[in-house]
Design a protein around this motif. Structure first.
Motif, PDB file in Angstrom:
ATOM      1  N   ARG A 135      44.521  42.818  45.153  1.00  0.00           N
ATOM      2  CA  ARG A 135      45.123  43.772  46.301  1.00  0.00           C
ATOM      3  C   ARG A 135      44.928  45.046  45.812  1.00  0.00           C
ATOM      4  O   ARG A 135      45.475  45.404  44.593  1.00  0.00           O
ATOM      5  N   PRO A 136      44.699  45.727  46.713  1.00  0.00           N
ATOM      6  CA  PRO A 136      44.531  47.370  46.646  1.00  0.00           C
ATOM      7  C   PRO A 136      45.944  47.740  46.260  1.00  0.00           C
ATOM      8  O   PRO A 136      47.138  47.479  46.811  1.00  0.00           O
ATOM      9  N   GLY A 137      46.277  48.739  45.156  1.00  0.00           N
ATOM     10  CA  GLY A 137      47.533  48.941  44.664  1.00  0.00           C
ATOM     11  C   GLY A 137      48.289  48.203  43.702  1.00  0.00           C
ATOM     12  O   GLY A 137      49.245  48.556  43.226  1.00  0.00           O
ATOM     13  N   HIS A 138      47.704  47.235  43.191  1.00  0.00           N
ATOM     14  CA  HIS A 138      48.203  46.127  42.282  1.00  0.00           C
ATOM     15  C   HIS A 138      47.190  46.267  40.996  1.00  0.00           C
ATOM     16  O   HIS A 138      46.216  46.777  41.037  1.00  0.00           O
ATOM     17  N   ALA A 139      47.707  45.339  39.939  1.00  0.00           N
ATOM     18  CA  ALA A 139      47.321  45.495  38.820  1.00  0.00           C
ATOM     19  C   ALA A 139      46.037  44.580  38.848  1.00  0.00           C
ATOM     20  O   ALA A 139      45.246  44.627  37.782  1.00  0.00           O
ATOM     21  N   ASP A 140      45.618  43.703  39.990  1.00  0.00           N
ATOM     22  CA  ASP A 140      44.609  42.685  39.767  1.00  0.00           C
ATOM     23  C   ASP A 140      43.406  43.179  39.385  1.00  0.00           C
ATOM     24  O   ASP A 140      42.788  42.570  38.345  1.00  0.00           O
ATOM     25  N   GLY A 168      42.060  42.209  35.491  1.00  0.00           N
ATOM     26  CA  GLY A 168      41.083  41.289  35.314  1.00  0.00           C
ATOM     27  C   GLY A 168      39.767  41.740  34.752  1.00  0.00           C
ATOM     28  O   GLY A 168      39.239  40.754  33.943  1.00  0.00           O
ATOM     29  N   ILE A 169      39.282  42.974  35.078  1.00  0.00           N
ATOM     30  CA  ILE A 169      38.120  43.528  34.253  1.00  0.00           C
ATOM     31  C   ILE A 169      38.461  43.725  32.955  1.00  0.00           C
ATOM     32  O   ILE A 169      38.070  43.257  31.965  1.00  0.00           O
ATOM     33  N   LEU A 207      42.814  36.053  38.892  1.00  0.00           N
ATOM     34  CA  LEU A 207      43.488  37.204  38.891  1.00  0.00           C
ATOM     35  C   LEU A 207      45.120  36.889  38.768  1.00  0.00           C
ATOM     36  O   LEU A 207      45.869  37.691  38.553  1.00  0.00           O
ATOM     37  N   ARG A 208      45.304  35.528  38.803  1.00  0.00           N
ATOM     38  CA  ARG A 208      46.766  34.957  38.884  1.00  0.00           C
ATOM     39  C   ARG A 208      47.020  35.334  37.373  1.00  0.00           C
ATOM     40  O   ARG A 208      48.394  35.454  37.329  1.00  0.00           O
ATOM     41  N   ASP A 209      46.273  35.245  36.207  1.00  0.00           N
ATOM     42  CA  ASP A 209      46.571  35.504  34.971  1.00  0.00           C
ATOM     43  C   ASP A 209      47.165  37.075  34.912  1.00  0.00           C
ATOM     44  O   ASP A 209      48.044  37.389  33.852  1.00  0.00           O
TER      45      ASP A 209
END
Ligand code: EPS
Length: 383
Positions: free
Chosen positions: A105-110, A114-115, A122-124
């Motif tokens: 999601r743009p704006g989220h830490a996802d 993840g990288i 990305l749930r982690d």
């Protein structure tokens, strides 16, 4: 004092440990639960808040209603965990992961998370980046608020702006109900109704809203923080603590950015002397000069961006296929600005209580009370 938090949004519980609390602080779980309930409220929250009824469990460090000086252990159960047992199971499982997230999601830490951590799901990232963690910080802050309260230091918070609607109502210390009776923690009924209408419209559009929250603390002694070194300046410490709250993009103290646009004659606060000692005829500084409290009310505002989970999602890219795909949709809130007011207040309370203990030291509340009173007497007279 220091604290740690652990816990995922849909894991079994949130956990916090506070170390360095003085002994003899009167503390009951209900005092913390009041703040947890306030954090859960506010118009614009989603279904998750109907599932949770946050209550703190005091697991160590308190006996018979008083802290012992030992580490204080706090837990808040996630009732929703029952619906996520398989997804959140710490044991390895066969087959594809359930509810795996691959569209950041743009704006989220996802994506960055993840990288950075080299995670294929990305749930982690999102489980820990979630603002659910703020429940733990509110519980910790509520303990700090109780400590400040023992010394006659009080605080309050409200919503100043939401979805582009601004309220000019100032805090009435004698009528805190005006804040809590508003569905959006805004003591101005007209602005409050307009904010609610903006939230309804945003929800209809599949959109989310941000806003500005305001925190005040009064009764603070002169000289919390210090001018002598960068990492002891209280405004710097407050900004760090507040900026670390999920979705906060700006912090200002006193006039804040407005001070940059005015000449010095209109900005600085003239000094007076009376029966109560030194005082100011205005409070543009928001109670902090040179990185220290100056005895006036602390006034801090924080800007919260709109929540990144959008029901009408923005374009993104699938991390597995690298193909364009709409960002993931997770159940979420339309706005959490009223909750944010409580959260920011509680992280401010923590920072102030910490600065107070750093100044006064002391292993017990009794000792702290004595030192606090002596310090006030000195500051009133000075030379
Ligand atoms: C959040 C998403 C939503 C919010 C949550 C923060 O949770 P869920 O995905 O379970 O619906 O309700 O906030 C809380 C759980 C809370 O206690 O404030 C997010 O992604 O940040």
């Amino acid at each position: 004092m220091r604290f740690l938090t652990a816990g995922e949004s849909h894991g079994p519980q949130l956990t916090a440990i506070i170390e360095g609390l003085p002994a003899g602080l009167p503390l009951r779980a209900e005092q913390i639960d009041i703040w947890l309930a306030r954090r859960q409220g506010g118009y614009g929250r989603g279904r998750r808040m109907q599932i949770e009824t946050d209550r703190v469990q005091l697991l160590a460090g308190v006996r018979q209603g008083r802290t012992t000086g030992a580490p204080l252990a706090l837990a808040i159960l996630n009732r929703d965990h029952q619906n996520w047992l398989e997804v959140m199971d710490p044991s390895p499982s066969e087959g594809p992961r359930k509810r795996r997230v691959s569209r950041p999601r743009p704006g989220h830490a996802d994506l960055a998370g993840g990288i950075k951590y080299r995670l294929s799901d990305l749930r982690d990232v999102l489980e820990r980046a979630s603002a659910r963690e703020t429940a733990a910080r509110v519980a910790v802050g509520a303990v700090a608020h109780a400590l400040l309260g023992e010394l006659g230091i009080g605080g309050a918070s409200l919503v100043r702006e939401l979805g582009g609607v601004t309220s000019h109502a100032s805090l009435d210390w004698d009528d805190p109900g005006a804040i809590w009776n508003s569905p959006v923690s805004c003591p101005d009924p007209e602005a409050s109704a307009a904010m609610v209408a903006e939230i309804d419209a945003a929800k209809e559009r599949g959109d989310t809203l941000g806003g500005v929250v305001e925190v005040r603390y009064r009764g603070l002694p002169i000289g919390l923080g210090s001018h002598v070194h960068w990492d002891r300046k209280l405004d710097g410490l407050l900004a760090q603590a507040v900026m670390s709250v999920q979705a906060i993009k700006g912090v200002e103290i006193g006039l804040g950015f407005q001070a940059a646009r005015l000449p010095g004659q209109q900005v600085h606060d003239p000094i007076l002397y009376g029966e109560q000692g030194f005082a100011r005829s205005s409070n543009s500084a928001g109670g902090i000069e040179g990185g220290m409290t100056n005895g006036e009310e602390l006034l801090l505002r924080a800007a919260m961006k709109p929540i990144a989970t959008l029901m009408r999602p923005l374009p993104a890219v699938d991390i597995v296929t690298h193909q364009p795909a709409d960002a993931a949709i997770e159940r979420s809130d339309t706005t959490a600005v009223p909750a944010c007011a409580v959260i920011v207040q509680m992280v401010v309370a923590w920072t102030l209580a910490n600065a107070l203990l750093e100044k006064l030291g002391g292993d017990s509340m009794e000792q702290i009370r004595e030192r606090f009173a002596a310090d006030l007497t000195y500051a009133r007279r000075y030379l």
